[in-house]
Motif scaffolding. Structure first.
Motif, mmCIF file in Angstrom:
data_model
loop_
_atom_site.group_PDB
_atom_site.id
_atom_site.type_symbol
_atom_site.label_atom_id
_atom_site.label_comp_id
_atom_site.label_asym_id
_atom_site.label_seq_id
_atom_site.Cartn_x
_atom_site.Cartn_y
_atom_site.Cartn_z
ATOM 1 N N SER A 94 0.847 -1.188 0.000
ATOM 2 C CA SER A 94 0.000 0.000 0.000
ATOM 3 C C SER A 94 0.881 1.237 0.000
ATOM 4 O O SER A 94 1.918 1.257 0.669
ATOM 5 C CB SER A 94 -0.916 0.006 1.229
ATOM 6 N N PRO A 95 0.502 2.292 -0.726
ATOM 7 C CA PRO A 95 1.370 3.469 -0.799
ATOM 8 C C PRO A 95 1.449 4.255 0.500
ATOM 9 O O PRO A 95 2.317 5.099 0.655
ATOM 10 C CB PRO A 95 0.742 4.311 -1.917
ATOM 11 N N PHE B 217 -13.390 -11.608 12.833
ATOM 12 C CA PHE B 217 -14.352 -12.015 11.812
ATOM 13 C C PHE B 217 -13.701 -12.624 10.574
ATOM 14 O O PHE B 217 -14.401 -13.148 9.702
ATOM 15 C CB PHE B 217 -15.195 -10.803 11.395
ATOM 16 N N ASP B 218 -12.366 -12.534 10.483
ATOM 17 C CA ASP B 218 -11.623 -12.989 9.306
ATOM 18 C C ASP B 218 -12.187 -12.370 8.029
ATOM 19 O O ASP B 218 -12.436 -13.051 7.036
ATOM 20 C CB ASP B 218 -11.612 -14.508 9.195
ATOM 21 N N LYS B 219 -12.364 -11.068 8.071
ATOM 22 C CA LYS B 219 -12.854 -10.307 6.931
ATOM 23 C C LYS B 219 -11.910 -9.135 6.674
ATOM 24 O O LYS B 219 -11.238 -8.649 7.580
ATOM 25 C CB LYS B 219 -14.261 -9.750 7.193
ATOM 26 N N LEU B 220 -11.886 -8.671 5.428
ATOM 27 C CA LEU B 220 -11.108 -7.488 5.093
ATOM 28 C C LEU B 220 -11.926 -6.235 5.377
ATOM 29 O O LEU B 220 -13.145 -6.294 5.599
ATOM 30 C CB LEU B 220 -10.677 -7.546 3.636
ATOM 31 N N LEU B 221 -11.257 -5.089 5.355
ATOM 32 C CA LEU B 221 -11.890 -3.852 5.796
ATOM 33 C C LEU B 221 -13.131 -3.497 4.990
ATOM 34 O O LEU B 221 -14.125 -3.030 5.556
ATOM 35 C CB LEU B 221 -10.879 -2.698 5.737
ATOM 36 N N GLY B 222 -13.106 -3.727 3.677
ATOM 37 C CA GLY B 222 -14.252 -3.365 2.849
ATOM 38 C C GLY B 222 -15.525 -4.044 3.311
ATOM 39 O O GLY B 222 -16.585 -3.399 3.419
ATOM 40 N N GLU B 223 -15.460 -5.333 3.588
ATOM 41 C CA GLU B 223 -16.642 -6.062 4.042
ATOM 42 C C GLU B 223 -17.054 -5.637 5.444
ATOM 43 O O GLU B 223 -18.251 -5.564 5.759
ATOM 44 C CB GLU B 223 -16.397 -7.562 3.984
ATOM 45 N N ALA C 151 -10.144 8.808 13.455
ATOM 46 C CA ALA C 151 -9.740 7.419 13.199
ATOM 47 C C ALA C 151 -10.685 6.745 12.222
ATOM 48 O O ALA C 151 -10.253 6.009 11.319
ATOM 49 C CB ALA C 151 -9.693 6.648 14.515
ATOM 50 N N ILE C 152 -11.980 6.983 12.374
ATOM 51 C CA ILE C 152 -12.954 6.395 11.448
ATOM 52 C C ILE C 152 -12.741 6.940 10.044
ATOM 53 O O ILE C 152 -12.793 6.197 9.054
ATOM 54 C CB ILE C 152 -14.388 6.673 11.943
ATOM 55 N N ALA C 153 -12.477 8.243 9.934
ATOM 56 C CA ALA C 153 -12.241 8.846 8.615
ATOM 57 C C ALA C 153 -11.020 8.242 7.940
ATOM 58 O O ALA C 153 -11.014 8.015 6.723
ATOM 59 C CB ALA C 153 -12.081 10.358 8.763
ATOM 60 N N GLU C 154 -9.966 7.953 8.716
ATOM 61 C CA GLU C 154 -8.772 7.316 8.141
ATOM 62 C C GLU C 154 -9.121 5.950 7.561
ATOM 63 O O GLU C 154 -8.661 5.592 6.468
ATOM 64 C CB GLU C 154 -7.689 7.170 9.199
ATOM 65 N N LEU C 155 -9.915 5.189 8.291
ATOM 66 C CA LEU C 155 -10.275 3.855 7.808
ATOM 67 C C LEU C 155 -11.277 3.917 6.663
ATOM 68 O O LEU C 155 -11.323 3.008 5.834
ATOM 69 C CB LEU C 155 -10.827 3.020 8.964
ATOM 70 N N GLU C 156 -12.054 4.977 6.582
ATOM 71 C CA GLU C 156 -12.954 5.141 5.441
ATOM 72 C C GLU C 156 -12.166 5.347 4.151
ATOM 73 O O GLU C 156 -12.587 4.946 3.060
ATOM 74 C CB GLU C 156 -13.892 6.335 5.663
ATOM 75 N N LEU C 157 -10.998 5.975 4.271
ATOM 76 C CA LEU C 157 -10.173 6.264 3.090
ATOM 77 C C LEU C 157 -9.322 5.073 2.661
ATOM 78 O O LEU C 157 -8.800 5.059 1.551
ATOM 79 C CB LEU C 157 -9.264 7.464 3.377
ATOM 80 N N ALA C 158 -9.172 4.089 3.538
ATOM 81 C CA ALA C 158 -8.328 2.936 3.220
ATOM 82 C C ALA C 158 -9.005 2.050 2.180
ATOM 83 O O ALA C 158 -10.231 2.051 2.026
ATOM 84 C CB ALA C 158 -8.041 2.138 4.491
ATOM 85 N N ASP D 139 -10.421 -1.289 0.180
ATOM 86 C CA ASP D 139 -11.321 -2.359 0.636
ATOM 87 C C ASP D 139 -10.586 -3.624 1.044
ATOM 88 O O ASP D 139 -11.069 -4.387 1.882
ATOM 89 C CB ASP D 139 -12.329 -2.710 -0.460
ATOM 90 N N THR D 140 -9.430 -3.880 0.433
ATOM 91 C CA THR D 140 -8.719 -5.136 0.691
ATOM 92 C C THR D 140 -7.719 -5.029 1.840
ATOM 93 O O THR D 140 -6.886 -5.908 2.019
ATOM 94 C CB THR D 140 -7.999 -5.609 -0.581
#
Length: 310
Positions: A136-137, A201-207, A242-249, A251-252
């Motif tokens: 990731s960049p 949950f063994d899920k990636l961030l997008g899900e 923190a939520i905004a940072e994860l919103e920008l990340a 999906d994978t």
């Protein structure tokens, strides 16, 4: 400035590779087999930011010579044994581990004034000894000194500023901050929530973001972590940020804890959520979401639960 990197894995290998490529004198310190692999074949980096390259830093199984900076990039669980490879006193130590407790360990070993607070935000892995994949960049190092007297242009402050500039010259974004608590907790609240939800949950961030029940757990872990961080003196940690940072990340996005579980390695439950829960206990703060996620990970991974009372 001569820099040694203890633990040339995903994080340490990427930083060592970037610094060496930019012309800084770098020594990597690792297990004998890893040091031999790097000495023989070099350190190979495949990065979305830097491209593919190979560098040839000195690789040692034991550091016995003086260095200006020791960058510590081991797993928290391997810190004690890795420190057995260091027989020298560095002028400055920059830890890039997850969690909080390693700061006290390093200061007991090297002295309070020598050890900075430091974090790195990066997605990188080490699929084989001497091989680093940076996927990731996003790449950011934060650092701060505990002593406000170091605001003068001398001593540890000057060393920290010089190190920061070398990292910037190597293509690594750096922020030098005044608050140790802010440096440590601004990453930990986000990392803890991401690591706990992706691993439970063994899920990636997008899900996780798109599933209401999973998103609620993510947000709850962030809110609880921020409450603890503010109690610890990180006044500016904010759930919305923190939520905004994860919103920008992307999906994978996953987490190193999730990858550790998939590979059969022991997850950093004690270092990451354990740090948050121990701090919460000190301040009498309840963290039901984080506790529930930790329980799920313990069952799923068959891993030991974090030790809360210390």
């Amino acid at each position: 400035m001569k820099i040694a990197v203890l633990g040339p894995g995903g994080v340490g290998g990427l930083v060592a590779g970037a610094l060496d490529r930019a012309g800084t004198s770098v020594i990597v310190v690792a297990r004998e087999s890893t040091a031999e692999a790097i000495a023989e074949r070099g350190l190979r980096v495949d990065s979305v930011s830097f491209g593919e390259f190979v560098v040839h830093p000195r690789a040692l199984a034991r550091l016995e010579e003086s260095v200006d900076v020791l960058i510590v990039a081991t797993k928290a669980s391997g810190l004690e044994s890795a420190l057995g490879r260091i027989d020298a006193q560095p002028k400055l130590v920059l830890p890039l581990l997850n969690g909080l407790d390693h700061i006290a360990v390093l200061r007991e070993r090297f002295g309070r004034d020598a050890v900075l607070a430091g974090t790195i935000r990066v997605e990188a892995d080490r699929p084989a000894p001497g091989v680093v994949v940076h996927t990731s960049p996003f790449l950011l190092v934060d650092m701060a000194s505990h002593d406000p007297d170091h605001r003068s242009e001398s001593g540890a402050r000057a060393g920290m500023e010089t190190l920061a500039q070398l990292l910037k010259d190597a293509g690594v974004s750096v922020r030098v901050q005044e608050s140790e608590a802010q440096v440590m907790w601004s990453k930990l609240v986000r990392l803890n929530a991401l690591a706990c939800t992706t691993s439970a949950f063994d899920k990636l961030l997008g899900e996780i973001r798109s599933t209401p029940q999973l998103r609620a757990a993510l947000v709850g872990a962030i809110e609880e972590g921020c409450a603890v961080g503010r109690a610890e003196g990180a006044d500016d940690v904010d759930p919305a940020t923190a939520i905004a940072e994860l919103e920008l990340a992307h999906d994978t996005l996953g987490s190193s804890m999730q990858r550790d579980i998939a590979a059969g390695r022991t997850p950093e439950l004690d270092a990451i959520p354990g740090s948050v829960l121990r701090a919460a206990s000190r301040h009498g703060i309840d963290c039901p979401t984080i506790e529930r996620l930790v329980e799920m990970i313990v069952v799923r991974a068959g891993a030991p639960a974090p030790v809360i009372a210390r």
